[in-house]
Design a protein around this motif. Structure first.
Motif, PDB file in Angstrom:
ATOM      1  N   ALA A   1       6.880   3.748   4.146  1.00  0.00           N
ATOM      2  CA  ALA A   1       7.838   4.752   3.662  1.00  0.00           C
ATOM      3  C   ALA A   1       8.883   4.095   2.758  1.00  0.00           C
ATOM      4  O   ALA A   1       9.251   4.638   1.712  1.00  0.00           O
ATOM      5  N   ILE A   2       9.346   2.916   3.169  1.00  0.00           N
ATOM      6  CA  ILE A   2      10.353   2.228   2.366  1.00  0.00           C
ATOM      7  C   ILE A   2       9.762   1.812   1.023  1.00  0.00           C
ATOM      8  O   ILE A   2      10.389   1.940  -0.031  1.00  0.00           O
ATOM      9  N   SER A   3       8.538   1.357   1.075  1.00  0.00           N
ATOM     10  CA  SER A   3       7.860   0.978  -0.166  1.00  0.00           C
ATOM     11  C   SER A   3       7.704   2.194  -1.078  1.00  0.00           C
ATOM     12  O   SER A   3       7.918   2.112  -2.301  1.00  0.00           O
ATOM     13  N   ALA A   4       7.356   3.313  -0.483  1.00  0.00           N
ATOM     14  CA  ALA A   4       7.228   4.547  -1.265  1.00  0.00           C
ATOM     15  C   ALA A   4       8.582   4.939  -1.869  1.00  0.00           C
ATOM     16  O   ALA A   4       8.663   5.328  -3.037  1.00  0.00           O
ATOM     17  N   MET A   5       9.643   4.801  -1.088  1.00  0.00           N
ATOM     18  CA  MET A   5      10.979   5.127  -1.604  1.00  0.00           C
ATOM     19  C   MET A   5      11.341   4.228  -2.784  1.00  0.00           C
ATOM     20  O   MET A   5      11.913   4.684  -3.765  1.00  0.00           O
TER      21      MET A   5
ATOM     22  N   SER B   1       0.821  -1.205   0.000  1.00  0.00           N
ATOM     23  CA  SER B   1       0.000   0.000   0.000  1.00  0.00           C
ATOM     24  C   SER B   1       0.861   1.264   0.000  1.00  0.00           C
ATOM     25  O   SER B   1       0.408   2.324  -0.424  1.00  0.00           O
ATOM     26  N   GLY B   2       2.109   1.151   0.479  1.00  0.00           N
ATOM     27  CA  GLY B   2       2.984   2.319   0.473  1.00  0.00           C
ATOM     28  C   GLY B   2       3.273   2.787  -0.938  1.00  0.00           C
ATOM     29  O   GLY B   2       3.145   3.975  -1.256  1.00  0.00           O
TER      30      GLY B   2
ATOM     31  N   LEU C   1      11.743   1.701  13.267  1.00  0.00           N
ATOM     32  CA  LEU C   1      12.087   0.281  13.356  1.00  0.00           C
ATOM     33  C   LEU C   1      13.530   0.087  12.917  1.00  0.00           C
ATOM     34  O   LEU C   1      14.130   0.975  12.307  1.00  0.00           O
ATOM     35  N   THR C   2      14.062  -1.081  13.223  1.00  0.00           N
ATOM     36  CA  THR C   2      15.424  -1.392  12.799  1.00  0.00           C
ATOM     37  C   THR C   2      15.601  -1.207  11.299  1.00  0.00           C
ATOM     38  O   THR C   2      16.641  -0.736  10.849  1.00  0.00           O
ATOM     39  N   ILE C   3      14.595  -1.568  10.517  1.00  0.00           N
ATOM     40  CA  ILE C   3      14.737  -1.446   9.065  1.00  0.00           C
ATOM     41  C   ILE C   3      14.970  -0.013   8.597  1.00  0.00           C
ATOM     42  O   ILE C   3      15.474   0.198   7.501  1.00  0.00           O
ATOM     43  N   ALA C   4      14.611   0.957   9.430  1.00  0.00           N
ATOM     44  CA  ALA C   4      14.827   2.346   9.024  1.00  0.00           C
ATOM     45  C   ALA C   4      16.316   2.643   8.854  1.00  0.00           C
ATOM     46  O   ALA C   4      16.706   3.523   8.093  1.00  0.00           O
ATOM     47  N   GLU C   5      17.149   1.899   9.542  1.00  0.00           N
ATOM     48  CA  GLU C   5      18.595   2.066   9.412  1.00  0.00           C
ATOM     49  C   GLU C   5      19.143   1.196   8.306  1.00  0.00           C
ATOM     50  O   GLU C   5      20.295   1.329   7.923  1.00  0.00           O
ATOM     51  N   GLN C   6      18.358   0.248   7.871  1.00  0.00           N
ATOM     52  CA  GLN C   6      18.878  -0.753   6.944  1.00  0.00           C
ATOM     53  C   GLN C   6      18.487  -0.482   5.498  1.00  0.00           C
ATOM     54  O   GLN C   6      19.036  -1.073   4.576  1.00  0.00           O
ATOM     55  N   CYS C   7      17.533   0.403   5.288  1.00  0.00           N
ATOM     56  CA  CYS C   7      17.099   0.656   3.920  1.00  0.00           C
ATOM     57  C   CYS C   7      18.023   1.674   3.264  1.00  0.00           C
ATOM     58  O   CYS C   7      18.902   2.232   3.900  1.00  0.00           O
ATOM     59  N   TYR C   8      17.787   1.897   2.007  1.00  0.00           N
ATOM     60  CA  TYR C   8      18.670   2.786   1.256  1.00  0.00           C
ATOM     61  C   TYR C   8      17.859   3.813   0.505  1.00  0.00           C
ATOM     62  O   TYR C   8      17.025   3.436  -0.302  1.00  0.00           O
TER      63      TYR C   8
ATOM     64  N   TYR D   1      15.888  -2.702  -1.977  1.00  0.00           N
ATOM     65  CA  TYR D   1      16.007  -2.199  -3.343  1.00  0.00           C
ATOM     66  C   TYR D   1      17.423  -2.392  -3.835  1.00  0.00           C
ATOM     67  O   TYR D   1      18.351  -1.895  -3.211  1.00  0.00           O
ATOM     68  N   PRO D   2      17.690  -3.093  -4.913  1.00  0.00           N
ATOM     69  CA  PRO D   2      16.690  -3.858  -5.660  1.00  0.00           C
ATOM     70  C   PRO D   2      16.281  -5.103  -4.888  1.00  0.00           C
ATOM     71  O   PRO D   2      17.004  -5.536  -4.006  1.00  0.00           O
ATOM     72  N   GLN D   3      15.132  -5.640  -5.241  1.00  0.00           N
ATOM     73  CA  GLN D   3      14.656  -6.839  -4.557  1.00  0.00           C
ATOM     74  C   GLN D   3      15.701  -7.938  -4.642  1.00  0.00           C
ATOM     75  O   GLN D   3      16.333  -8.139  -5.672  1.00  0.00           O
ATOM     76  N   LEU D   4      15.833  -8.649  -3.549  1.00  0.00           N
ATOM     77  CA  LEU D   4      16.945  -9.577  -3.388  1.00  0.00           C
ATOM     78  C   LEU D   4      16.643 -10.984  -3.924  1.00  0.00           C
ATOM     79  O   LEU D   4      15.649 -11.604  -3.544  1.00  0.00           O
TER      80      LEU D   4
END
Lengths: 340, 340
Positions: free
Chosen positions: A262-266, A236-237, A288-295, B295-298
């Motif tokens: 947010a990550i999906s939107a990015m 849905s993001g 969440l932890t993933i906020a540090e792990q996304c790009y 991103y990109p999907q793994l």
DNA sequence: CTGAAAGCGCTTACAG
DNA sequence: CTGAAAGCGCTTACAG
């Protein structure tokens, strides 16, 4: 030491070793004031020496309480198991179990099917759990209402229902919305979109109010084309982001109501060739932890989730002991990373 | 219905309503064959009508079992709570709880401090849990060895210890390593790096063997400069990736032993300006939800984690009932997405 | 097929 | 301060 070699298994055994009655052993182990310090110490020493553990089911039966809290969350049954909503759960669990174990409570996991109507009886009437921690993002209201009607002891993550008097722990969503929006304005953004969770949730409404308040304060207009909603699912993001880009191609920032959306939107913005944060800045919610792990790493509103978990546990226990209803709100914090 | 209004609370109450003894009610509710079908149905109907639930602590005390399984995992205590390792846990929990609830078992969470030596007594001798599911990536060996010595009933996620006879569920790591490497070779990659988990873990060693076997099979050389290890933490993925780039700047692909480390490695590659999968292709391991969200999907090796959870629960229960030791291995599957 | 009785291992009011 | 006894709500061997 093998279990089979263990000889001291009941308070009766301890009583024999100490040369006292089992009443006395029970009092000593429960730190009763009715007993002399000397006897108490002697018995506790013996218990420690033999690694003695009280039998919990027997204690529960006698005390008529289970010293167990059930963590209740909706889960969908898929192929081989339940699909558990969000990583949010795991992070809050850490705080809950820490606080529970300090109070010597245990935690039972109750992943319930949204269609299951018998879980409450199953856990409460059977003496399995003394209280419930509710954490379920979608369709929470009806579940809470149902629980409130049975007057089962429980606490919810989220705003309390207006007509009932129950415990809750929640974030300060108005402030959260303000912090996110202010940060975007300070970064020079002017066409700031709002990508909410479910529009009927009070949390989402408060965040929207914080957003509007801040825009207004900065003399910026509130444009309905810049507002849309998702359902907290990852998909849905991106869908909502796409919708926003169609409605308002000139947007330069978006405040999203969860890190996952947010990550999906990015990801969608990447696919469309937008630079983050240059073309479009993104702020999430939850930290969440993933906020540090996304790009790029996500700028987001931190809810201090371990603290939330701790308070959920502590305040529920307090309610069990003294019937004190608490509704606390945790102050949010802006965490600046790369996405805005 | 409020709890306070509930009148039928014990089998005695049901017995009165049915005009039988409580022995008979107990047998009816436990589906004993010693009882006439007519009586059984009548009693079960009454129980259903009044929403009657057996008292579990009393049943446990009598049966001397708790019908509860403890899920044991290491956790570090941080500020307000425990920090729970990985999203892997949450996904496996879904499968475990599904299987447990079918067998009418409950799940207790035991986040234990690596330094805590008393948790076993706490949970087992106290009659709180009948068996244990162990899932702890780091320093697993010593924990398992300790448990094996006490002959407590347990099952582990991972390879069984060679000298002990205990239950386990594991992936087929050799095949996993083969599938990942084959896919990279088929995509035209020739300088394929191996970024492992902890080198002393048998899982990691099997994956490495699968990697070597496949390279050899394709006539490619095994270059030590292309091999390095991390510790499953997010940070270690980027660190190890950087190390690889220094040792072997001409690498064109990397097979990473976990999705989390793979994502971290991809982030580093982004920062350095590499295109994925063009310049460097990346294959992960586990197929966690985040593999679809990054991103990109793994592209990754799927472990079918819900099935793993289900088998952990089912095989432990089987062991409790019949002492049957099982060691099963789950076939892995290649899931092709965008990163390779 | 059914019931009366003992037992599971605790706690606690009561008596001393 | 300590002990004997009853009770928590089940299950099940034993007797019928």
């Amino acid at each position: 030491m093998k279990m089979s070699e263990k000889t001291v298994k009941t308070i009766q055994d301890v009583a024999r070793l100490a040369g006292v009655s089992k009443s006395t052993v029970s009092r000593a182990l429960n730190d009763s004031p009715l007993i002399s310090a000397e006897t108490k110490n002697r018995i506790q020493a013996i218990a420690r020496q033999y690694d003695f553990q009280l039998n919990i089911p027997a204690q529960c039966l006698s005390l008529k309480e289970s010293r167990t809290i059930a963590f209740v969350t909706h889960a969908c049954y898929i192929q081989d198991g339940y699909l558990v909503g969000s990583p949010f759960l795991l992070e809050v669990l850490g705080g809950i179990t820490a606080a529970l174990s300090e109070s010597r409570y245990d935690l039972l996991m109750a992943f319930i099917d949204p269609k299951d109507t018998h879980w409450l009886q199953h856990y409460q009437d059977s003496g399995r759990a003394d209280g419930f921690i509710l954490m379920t993002s979608s369709r929470k209201q009806s579940l809470v209402r149902k629980l409130a009607k049975t007057n089962a002891p429980f606490i919810v993550w989220g705003n309390p229902l207006p007509d009932y008097n129950h415990c809750s722990v929640t974030g300060d969503d108005f402030t959260g919305g303000k912090l996110a929006t202010q940060h975007l304005i300070k970064s020079g953004k002017r066409r700031i979109a709002f990508l909410g969770g479910m529009p009927d949730e009070p949390e989402v409404q408060r965040r929207y109010e914080g957003y509007c308040f801040t825009l207004h304060d900065a003399g910026l207009e509130i444009d309905p084309a810049l507002v849309t909603y998702g359902d907290y699912s990852f998909e849905s993001g991106a869908d909502a982001m796409q919708h926003l880009l169609e409605q308002a191609p000139d947007l330069d920032a978006v405040f999203v109501n969860s890190d996952l959306m947010a990550i999906s939107a990015m990801n969608l913005l990447h696919d469309r060739g937008y630079q983050i944060p240059g073309d479009v800045a993104v702020v999430g919610y939850d930290d969440l932890t993933i906020a540090e792990q996304c790009y790029p790493q996500l700028t987001t509103i931190s809810q201090n989730i371990p603290l939330a978990g701790r308070l959920l546990a502590q305040n529920l226990i307090q309610y069990l002991r003294s019937n004190t209803v608490t509704n606390v709100s945790i102050p949010p914090k802006l965490v600046v990373r790369k996405s805005a």
